[in-house]
Scaffold this motif. Structure first.
Motif, PDB file in Angstrom:
ATOM      1  N   ILE A   1       0.848  -1.183   0.000  1.00 27.43           N
ATOM      2  CA  ILE A   1       0.000   0.000   0.000  1.00 27.43           C
ATOM      3  C   ILE A   1       0.890   1.240   0.000  1.00 27.43           C
ATOM      4  N   PRO A   2       0.641   2.215  -0.877  1.00 28.68           N
ATOM      5  CA  PRO A   2       1.475   3.412  -0.926  1.00 28.68           C
ATOM      6  C   PRO A   2       1.481   4.141   0.416  1.00 28.68           C
ATOM      7  N   ALA A   3       2.558   4.886   0.685  1.00 28.38           N
ATOM      8  CA  ALA A   3       2.651   5.656   1.920  1.00 28.38           C
ATOM      9  C   ALA A   3       1.512   6.659   1.991  1.00 28.38           C
ATOM     10  N   ILE A   4       0.973   6.843   3.194  1.00 29.54           N
ATOM     11  CA  ILE A   4      -0.165   7.736   3.383  1.00 29.54           C
ATOM     12  C   ILE A   4       0.335   9.176   3.460  1.00 29.54           C
ATOM     13  N   SER A   5      -0.240  10.037   2.654  1.00 28.85           N
ATOM     14  CA  SER A   5       0.153  11.440   2.633  1.00 28.85           C
ATOM     15  C   SER A   5      -0.294  12.144   3.911  1.00 28.85           C
ATOM     16  N   SER A   6       0.560  13.026   4.433  1.00 38.44           N
ATOM     17  CA  SER A   6       0.192  13.803   5.620  1.00 38.44           C
ATOM     18  C   SER A   6      -0.901  14.816   5.296  1.00 38.44           C
ATOM     19  N   LYS A   7      -1.103  15.073   4.004  1.00 37.06           N
ATOM     20  CA  LYS A   7      -2.142  16.028   3.586  1.00 37.06           C
ATOM     21  C   LYS A   7      -3.411  15.306   3.139  1.00 37.06           C
ATOM     22  N   SER A   8      -3.747  14.235   3.838  1.00 34.08           N
ATOM     23  CA  SER A   8      -4.938  13.451   3.485  1.00 34.08           C
ATOM     24  C   SER A   8      -5.919  13.458   4.642  1.00 34.08           C
ATOM     25  N   ILE A   9      -7.217  13.431   4.314  1.00 32.72           N
ATOM     26  CA  ILE A   9      -8.238  13.580   5.351  1.00 32.72           C
ATOM     27  C   ILE A   9      -9.536  12.898   4.933  1.00 32.72           C
ATOM     28  N   ALA A  10     -10.247  12.376   5.923  1.00 30.97           N
ATOM     29  CA  ALA A  10     -11.593  11.851   5.726  1.00 30.97           C
ATOM     30  C   ALA A  10     -12.517  12.562   6.704  1.00 30.97           C
ATOM     31  N   VAL A  11     -13.705  12.931   6.245  1.00 30.22           N
ATOM     32  CA  VAL A  11     -14.694  13.617   7.084  1.00 30.22           C
ATOM     33  C   VAL A  11     -15.760  12.601   7.462  1.00 30.22           C
TER      34      VAL A  11
ATOM     35  N   LEU B   1     -17.101  18.785   3.411  1.00 29.00           N
ATOM     36  CA  LEU B   1     -16.305  17.860   2.593  1.00 29.00           C
ATOM     37  C   LEU B   1     -16.160  18.390   1.174  1.00 29.00           C
ATOM     38  N   THR B   2     -17.257  18.952   0.636  1.00 27.05           N
ATOM     39  CA  THR B   2     -17.211  19.516  -0.716  1.00 27.05           C
ATOM     40  C   THR B   2     -16.200  20.657  -0.790  1.00 27.05           C
ATOM     41  N   GLY B   3     -16.149  21.476   0.260  1.00 25.10           N
ATOM     42  CA  GLY B   3     -15.178  22.557   0.293  1.00 25.10           C
ATOM     43  C   GLY B   3     -13.750  22.038   0.319  1.00 25.10           C
ATOM     44  N   LEU B   4     -13.490  21.059   1.164  1.00 30.92           N
ATOM     45  CA  LEU B   4     -12.154  20.471   1.230  1.00 30.92           C
ATOM     46  C   LEU B   4     -11.750  19.848  -0.101  1.00 30.92           C
TER      47      LEU B   4
ATOM     48  N   ASP C   1      -4.307  20.441  -3.219  1.00 29.00           N
ATOM     49  CA  ASP C   1      -3.131  19.967  -2.483  1.00 29.00           C
ATOM     50  C   ASP C   1      -3.496  18.976  -1.383  1.00 29.00           C
ATOM     51  N   LEU C   2      -4.795  18.724  -1.204  1.00 28.29           N
ATOM     52  CA  LEU C   2      -5.263  17.741  -0.223  1.00 28.29           C
ATOM     53  C   LEU C   2      -5.758  16.488  -0.933  1.00 28.29           C
ATOM     54  N   LYS C   3      -5.691  15.364  -0.224  1.00 30.06           N
ATOM     55  CA  LYS C   3      -6.393  14.160  -0.652  1.00 30.06           C
ATOM     56  C   LYS C   3      -7.591  14.011   0.271  1.00 30.06           C
TER      57      LYS C   3
ATOM     58  N   ALA D   1     -12.421  24.708   5.806  1.00 31.37           N
ATOM     59  CA  ALA D   1     -11.508  24.222   4.767  1.00 31.37           C
ATOM     60  C   ALA D   1     -10.169  24.949   4.818  1.00 31.37           C
ATOM     61  N   GLU D   2     -10.216  26.267   4.976  1.00 30.11           N
ATOM     62  CA  GLU D   2      -8.979  27.037   5.000  1.00 30.11           C
ATOM     63  C   GLU D   2      -8.158  26.724   6.252  1.00 30.11           C
TER      64      GLU D   2
END
Length: 709
Positions: free
Chosen positions: A148-158, A182-185, A190-192, A268-269
């Motif tokens: 599994i690829p490394a998890i990006s620090s810029k990734s998020i789930a709502v 979630l739609t805003g994010l 630059d985010l996943k 989001a910001e």
């Protein structure tokens, strides 16, 4: 002489313009070219810093020195009458114009050539990582898991927001706030950001955050709650580092419905800031958009969105959803986003055959015109336009161009990638479809529909191993998915692996009429006609209007094809009278359906195939062949390379039922070379429909081919 005049005389202002244009161009080219040669990240940054530092010295140089025929001299050393500063100014003007032209050329090249190639390369890299999400690898029975690829620090789930309102009927409102944040994010490139479809199965405040984050492939989780009291709303959000369970950031927003939209952009910001993600100017503008100024209209829209999240199976469900969207635009006729949703939902209902009169299509086209008038070029308007091109105009190439153009604006929207996957395979771009679905799977790892269609793409590409793995993932996420079961059976039958097909069916819900129908088809292919007849009769009686994609491409109830198989099996079993009765019944139903002039061309094509097979079963050879010819003319392979070959299979079957090897065999030869037909030499060996061709030398040559295709 004034300072401004002196700056102009010494060409300082022109030097500033020329320097800035050249610096911008150098920065853009460096950002594109240097990574191609494996340059470290600090190199492009250094280029920017050096150019920034050099700006003031460049202006100072222009102020102090002047270019003369004798070389560079200090300005005070050049007599005014001998100065060539005006000529130098003209040359600098021409240089600025040339640099601007180069910048425009580079901008066009990057936007329309380099950026799509980079996106395609990124997607291909993602798709190449088999098993990149745990959902797909865990569902693969006996398959080895890929790293599994490394998890990006810029990734998020709502995760779903908790409804703390006293009125529990406000649950839809909490869901809507989660959806809007979630739609805003998702607008921040630059985010996943994981799709809502993949997070809805989790609790609002689960105990096992690290496990959930690992399943979704993210480093951070956003939890929240919503409490509503009339026009007042309290929104509580918490950003959590999933690996450590530490709270990175939390905030409480007390708002009214009139300013609820500001929360989306503020959250989001702030999250982008916490995760060190960049937000472009265009993304900031998109976050600041306010869809409506009428709170009641927004409330109706959120109700519609909650209804829209259901799997669409009946016209009643569609009508309930559309009624809520209609209420939103009644309350705010300028609510462009709601108009776009009306258009999309109306077109979708017609595509799956639930709008035979075409009234919803007309309503959808009115809604599309309205949202285009209110917000031309907006993301939601463009999506609705692309859906119209896909579902109504059948302009797959045009629709794909629209969806591809939206990837940069909605980089985290799994649906955009999913639609691109749908469309590219209809154009015969199966590798591209695989890549698009792969990206959609990464953004929405728990979406059974995306997993299923990714599996379908792989199967029609001839990669049953990966295809079955994705179909297993779809079945694990949606256990009653008979579409996935039917497609797995297609692979087993094409490979002649009847024991594996039997095992698939044994693991399914035997009480389901759809499964009974598939069992009956399996017995029919094994030539156990007595058992097949029993199973098919039970399935036909209890299945109603169940659709299965592998039967008439999913446009007609599966019972129709099962009844044709039943009639053919009865004839081979010696029950001629019952066979004729079934063929007549199918002929009558198909004739009525065609007389009603279906609004959907694919539905019409399916009925022509059905009528052709019924007529062939009744011995009306010429009429049967005419129906087959008409069917493939309505949706030719050249227009749809995914489903077009399937209609040709039915045409070949009609010719075979007529005993017409001269017309059937060339079609089969062509289909054997067409991956989307999913037709193998093993299919030709086992299927009873081809029995009349077995003495034909051309058919024998096809059957003798080795391999599955």
């Amino acid at each position: 002489m004034s300072l401004i005049a002196e700056l102009r005389r010494r060409n300082v202002i022109r030097m500033a313009g020329l320097y800035l244009v050249a610096a911008w161009l150098i920065t853009q080219v460096a950002g594109t070219v240097l990574p191609m040669f494996g340059a470290p990240d600090w190199v492009p940054r250094t280029v920017v810093i050096v150019l920034a530092i050099g700006f003031v010295p460049a202006l100072a140089f222009a102020w102090i020195f002047e270019l003369t025929p004798d070389g560079i001299k200090r300005d005070e050393e050049v007599p005014l009458e001998k100065s060539i500063a005006p000529q130098t100014a003209q040359r600098m003007n021409r240089m600025i114009i040339a640099m601007l032209m180069l910048a425009l050329i580079y901008f066009g090249l990057d936007k329309f050539v380099l950026a799509p190639r980079r996106a395609a390369a990124d997607v291909a890299t993602v798709a190449a990582d088999a098993g990149r999400s745990p959902a797909s690898s865990n569902a693969a029975s006996g398959a080895s898991a890929a790293p599994i690829p490394a998890i990006s620090s810029k990734s998020i789930a709502v995760l779903p927001f908790e409804n703390l309102s006293e009125d529990k009927a406000n649950g839809y409102f909490a869901d809507g706030i989660q959806d809007q944040i979630l739609t805003g994010l998702a607008k921040i490139g630059d985010l996943k950001v994981i799709s809502r479809t993949s997070t809805q199965q989790y609790a609002s405040r689960p105990d096992n955050l690290s496990h959930i984050a690992n399943e979704l492939g993210v480093a951070h989780i956003l939890e929240g709650s919503v409490q509503r009291d009339g026009n007042k709303v309290r929104i509580n959000v918490q950003l959590i580092d999933a690996a450590t369970d530490n709270h990175v950031w939390a905030e409480i927003y007390d708002r009214t419905l009139n300013d609820i939209f500001a929360v989306q952009s503020e959250v989001a910001e702030e999250i982008a800031k916490q995760l060190a993600a960049n937000i472009s100017r265009g993304e900031q503008e998109a976050l600041a958009e306010i869809p409506t100024k009428v709170p009641a209209a927004y409330d109706a829209y959120l109700k519609a969105r909650a209804l829209n999240s259901r799997v669409l199976q009946t016209r009643q469900q569609a009508d309930e959803t559309l009624a809520a969207y209609r209420e939103a635009v009644r309350l705010d006729p300028d609510f462009s986003l709601a108009w776009a949703q009306i258009a999309r939902e109306s077109f979708r209902v017609g595509w799956i055959g639930l709008d035979p009169s075409g009234k919803l299509r007309m309503e959808g086209e009115h809604a599309l015109a309205r949202t285009t008038e209110l917000a031309p070029g907006s993301v939601h308007t463009e999506i609705a336009r692309g859906v119209h091109m896909y579902y109504v105009k059948r302009d797959f190439a045009g629709a794909l161009a629209v969806m591809d153009s939206l990837k940069a604006r909605l980089p985290n929207d799994a649906d955009i990638w999913m639609w691109a996957g749908y469309l590219s395979r209809r154009l015969g771009k199966f590798d591209q479809s695989d890549a698009n679905f792969g990206r959609a799977r990464e953004l929405s790892p728990n979406d059974a529909n995306i997993a299923y269609h990714h599996g379908v793409t792989l199967v029609v590409m001839g990669d049953c191993e990966r295809g079955v793995r994705e179909l297993d993932a779809a079945a694990a996420l949606s256990p009653n998915n008979t579409h996935a079961l039917a497609m797995k059976l297609q692979c087993a039958w094409a490979e002649g692996d009847f024991p594996r097909a039997t095992a698939y069916l044994a693991a399914a819900d035997s009480s389901s009429p759809a499964v009974k129908g598939l069992v009956g088809t399996h017995l029919f292919l094994q030539r156990d006609y007595k058992a097949a007849i029993t199973q098919l009769q039970v399935a036909i009686a209890g299945s109603g209007d169940t659709l299965i994609d592998a039967s008439m491409n999913g446009y007609l109830p599966a019972r129709i094809e099962w009844q044709l198989n039943l009639a053919f099996g009865q004839r081979l079993a010696g029950a001629e009278a019952q066979a004729v009765a079934n063929y007549r019944q199918v002929k009558a139903e198909a004739t009525r359906a065609l007389a009603a002039k279906p609004d959907n061309r694919y539905v019409e094509t399916a009925w022509h195939c059905v009528l052709g097979m019924a007529l062939a079963g009744l011995g009306e050879r010429d009429a049967a062949a005419a129906q087959g010819k008409l069917a493939v003319s309505l949706v030719p392979e050249s227009a749809d390379q995914l489903e077009g070959p399937g209609w040709v299979v039915y045409q070949a079957r009609i010719h075979a039922m007529n005993g017409d090897a001269a017309n059937a065999v060339p079609l089969l030869r062509h289909l054997m070379q067409t991956p989307a037909a999913v037709l193998s030499a093993q299919n030709l060996r086992s299927e009873p429909y081809w029995d009349s061709l077995r003495d034909d030398p051309g058919f024998q040559a096809l059957v003798a081919k080795k391999g599955t295709r």
